[in-house]
Write an enzyme that holds these catalytic residues in place. Sequence first.
Site, short mmCIF file in Angstrom:
data_model
loop_
_atom_site.label_atom_id
_atom_site.label_comp_id
_atom_site.label_asym_id
_atom_site.label_seq_id
_atom_site.Cartn_x
_atom_site.Cartn_y
_atom_site.Cartn_z
N GLU A 124 22.18 -39.74 -77.21
CA GLU A 124 23.36 -40.60 -77.13
C GLU A 124 23.80 -41.07 -78.51
O GLU A 124 22.97 -41.39 -79.35
CB GLU A 124 23.06 -41.82 -76.23
CG GLU A 124 22.71 -41.43 -74.81
CD GLU A 124 22.43 -42.63 -73.90
OE1 GLU A 124 22.60 -43.79 -74.34
OE2 GLU A 124 22.05 -42.39 -72.74
N GLU A 191 31.16 -40.14 -70.90
CA GLU A 191 30.86 -40.94 -69.71
C GLU A 191 31.77 -42.15 -69.60
O GLU A 191 31.90 -42.93 -70.54
CB GLU A 191 29.38 -41.39 -69.74
CG GLU A 191 29.01 -42.23 -68.52
CD GLU A 191 27.52 -42.36 -68.26
OE1 GLU A 191 26.72 -41.69 -68.95
OE2 GLU A 191 27.15 -43.12 -67.35
O1 KIV Z 1 20.71 -39.46 -67.68
C1 KIV Z 1 21.68 -38.94 -67.11
O2 KIV Z 1 21.64 -38.60 -65.92
C2 KIV Z 1 22.90 -38.74 -67.88
C3 KIV Z 1 24.12 -38.32 -67.14
C4 KIV Z 1 24.69 -39.48 -66.40
C5 KIV Z 1 25.13 -37.68 -68.01
O3 KIV Z 1 22.91 -38.92 -69.06
#
Ligand code: KIV
Length: 274
Positions: A124, A191
């Site tokens: 991220e 997201e």
């Molecule tokens: O951890 C996860 O499931 C994610 C998705 C929501 C993209 O990062």
Amino acid sequence: MSTNTHDRPAKVTTKTLQLMKQEGRPIAMLTAYDFTLAKWVDQAGVDVILVGDSASNVMAGHETTIPMTMDHMVYHTQCVVRAAETALVVADMPFMSYQVTARQALQNAGRLMKEAGAHAVKLEGGAPVAPIIRRIVDAGIPVMAHLGLTPQSIFQFGTYTVRAKEEAEAEKLLADAQAVQEAGAFSVVLEKIPAGLAKKVTASLEIPTIGIGAGVDCDGQVLVLHDMLGLNKGFEPRFLRRYAELGQTANEAISQYVADVRTKTFPSKDESYE
Ligand code: KIV
């Protein structure tokens, strides 16, 4: 290129996803965390299986993704990799596995590839993590980035509401998308951002965007498997389409089993040995 019955290559790679963007073919991504469900996901024709750190919520029952560890992610990824015959398996790098130093990030990305068998990792963040993405990519490990609502930063955001509605944050997100692309990311998850902004980001990038709560104009879509199968109670954000109510089906089946045990109608003679 050989294809299976779902018109996918025998193995989906990062190159396949790039080609899909160029040809305007939408990418289908779903999460999975265990062998059994990953097998169904792979066989149904999903292009990318994300071993998300959302395992923290749906598998372990935590409120956030923060408690996830490298050992947890290695275990879940190993289970999924054993099931995936065609899909590209992307493993999430958990909170604090890549933020401290680029060296630590590379070692942890390496664990997910070498020990767990992932085909790529996801982390991220935007410009601030670009040098870390570059370091991992330079070691030969494909990296998927993740912008917008980044759940590992939930205590900084304070809420799970839509991100980048304001001009300044939207501009920053566009710049972050460029930064992760320049650092070598092969794709980026967007997201919970406005659909118009996701469209703009998608048009501005050469790499594919995968949206969750980011509208239809991303190059692909992702959902958390347990959410879209209706296995979770009480999680109903606007972006979520529930394709089944498996939780309800499971509840009915288990209740029936309990009733059958109590009334001694299970097992029957046919279900017993002579
Ligand atoms: O951890 C996860 O499931 C994610 C998705 C929501 C993209 O990062």
